[in-house]
Design an enzyme around this catalytic site. Sequence first.
Site, PDB file in Angstrom:
ATOM      1  N   LYS A 174      13.599 -12.293  -8.007  1.00 20.68           N
ATOM      2  CA  LYS A 174      14.204 -11.235  -7.202  1.00 20.68           C
ATOM      3  C   LYS A 174      13.510 -11.204  -5.848  1.00 20.68           C
ATOM      4  O   LYS A 174      12.393 -10.697  -5.721  1.00 20.68           O
ATOM      5  CB  LYS A 174      14.045  -9.868  -7.874  1.00 20.68           C
ATOM      6  CG  LYS A 174      14.615  -8.736  -7.035  1.00 20.68           C
ATOM      7  CD  LYS A 174      14.022  -7.388  -7.378  1.00 20.68           C
ATOM      8  CE  LYS A 174      14.350  -6.370  -6.314  1.00 20.68           C
ATOM      9  NZ  LYS A 174      13.689  -6.618  -5.006  1.00 20.68           N
ATOM     10  N   GLY A 226       3.537  -6.918  -3.813  1.00 19.05           N
ATOM     11  CA  GLY A 226       4.153  -5.762  -3.164  1.00 19.05           C
ATOM     12  C   GLY A 226       3.185  -4.591  -3.148  1.00 19.05           C
ATOM     13  O   GLY A 226       1.962  -4.784  -3.202  1.00 19.05           O
ATOM     14  N   GLY A 231       3.268  -1.977  -8.070  1.00 19.80           N
ATOM     15  CA  GLY A 231       2.490  -2.914  -8.890  1.00 19.80           C
ATOM     16  C   GLY A 231       1.855  -2.228 -10.090  1.00 19.80           C
ATOM     17  O   GLY A 231       1.867  -2.752 -11.208  1.00 19.80           O
ATOM     18  N   GLU A 383      -3.592   1.818   3.594  1.00 20.34           N
ATOM     19  CA  GLU A 383      -2.906   0.659   4.163  1.00 20.34           C
ATOM     20  C   GLU A 383      -1.714   1.122   5.006  1.00 20.34           C
ATOM     21  O   GLU A 383      -0.919   1.938   4.558  1.00 20.34           O
ATOM     22  CB  GLU A 383      -2.409  -0.251   3.029  1.00 20.34           C
ATOM     23  CG  GLU A 383      -1.758  -1.519   3.531  1.00 20.34           C
ATOM     24  CD  GLU A 383      -1.373  -2.480   2.411  1.00 20.34           C
ATOM     25  OE1 GLU A 383      -0.896  -2.015   1.362  1.00 20.34           O
ATOM     26  OE2 GLU A 383      -1.543  -3.705   2.604  1.00 20.34           O
TER      27      GLU A 383
END
Length: 493
Positions: A174, A226, A231, A383
């Site tokens: 995907k 990701g 995750g 982040e």
Amino acid sequence: MEKFKNYINGEWVDAVSGKTFLNYNPANLKDIIGEFALSDKADVDNAVKAAKDAFEMWRLVPAPKRGDIMRKVGDIFTRRKVELARIMTREMGKPTFETEGDVQEAIDTAYYAASETRRLFGNTVPSEMNNKMNLSFRTPIGVVGVITAWNFPIAVPSWKILPAIAAGNTVVFKPSKDAPHSGVIFAEIMEEAGVPKGVFNVLLGKGSMGDHIVHHPDVRVVGFTGSTNIGCQIGEVCGRLNKRCSLEMGGKNAQIVMEDANLELALEGVLWGAFGTTGQRCTATSRLILHKDIYDKFIDMLKKRAEKLVIGPGLEKGTEMGPVIHEQSLKNCENYVKIAIEEGGRLVTGGKRCSNPALADGCFFEPTIIADVTDKHTLFNEEVFGPVLAVAKAESFEHAIALQNHCEYGLSGSIYTKDVNRAWVAVREIQTGICYVNAPTIGAEAHMPFGGVKGTGNGHREGGWTAFDIFTEWKTVYFDYSDSLQRAQIDNY
Ligand code: UN1
């Protein structure tokens, strides 16, 4: 408008529901790239069934023969490198010299996987008993689900897909909803290389479809790159369903510059690390830790150079920094700048959307530097995934290392110094999976282990020989040729 389909069992097919979604060029939101199949559970079921059936054939193909196909994959990526780079730039924004590098990483991975198929070593070890031999070898696991982000739309998928298939597994991939065209090209290349039907399948769609892949009982391994949030959810599901999963998640990578460093070199490093890929790498430099003796001087040097960076569409010659991925990402950058200033950060440059009217239709944000950030500040800890760099002051070497490690993530860390002893101490002390000396936090090579500690990962390493640990299971064999029952731990003692 161009229409793009799923690739299942060697056929190009619409989503079962017939639904589609659109994707846009982040450098110009008026440029619609195409209409893509919007897959759902029914498509996942079809793709996983194809992959499961194909596994029964593919696992028995001798590994070096699988390697021959991987070599062809590398050849085709090489042939299509420039054309493919332009497609990638159009859908995710980074300049073509970067997307060409992205494809090169897949080429390197393909040739590496090909060569590794002749080197899937196991150990042969003496038994405790006479006339008996012990050995171990790697076996493929089954259907692998691959779910990736858009920022490295070819390289990062290749790190998972190519070793998984070379090792004898089959894959349901995907691609990100923001880089589906790259996923389509990946399938074209695998098809042309002669990957048999069902061995590689691509499902276009959104996050909820990825969830079906993770939950599907016949998917035995999940490879994910990701956000930490997604995750961790995948990790929970895989833990519950007893699946193997490899998670590559967030980073808040820091570059230390000591007072004895080659400052010009450190400057080139941080410009590339922080603003390359518009700061949208999991390895991006998002914290700069400067020794107090060079703090003001280096910030000055950095400001001058950052303000000269050429910002524009990645397809335009001379562009050094492209757009961020979408409007939401622009808002995210704005929000972090606002918080940083409220908390006491000093805006050195940037901090807002580009005002150049020629860029008004795209998602362009200025290269942003915020100084006087401390480890208490949000910008030091979270982040951003955009061109926003936090700068902090270190009182000493030990303080610099402590700041570097003050982080819930642990992907990549860097130090610039000419003191070889200090450099080795830094290598030992920096709590990251990847450590650079006199080089920026980005730039991992395909044949080396890639991954992080702490909040970045769950202990696996992609890249190089370690990728095969994710995609194979060990089988231990005891081969007794004594023609008698030899009871281990009993008859021999
Ligand atoms: C990523 O951002 O997900 O080391 C991967 C690097 C690149 C890979 C980045 N080779 O920066």
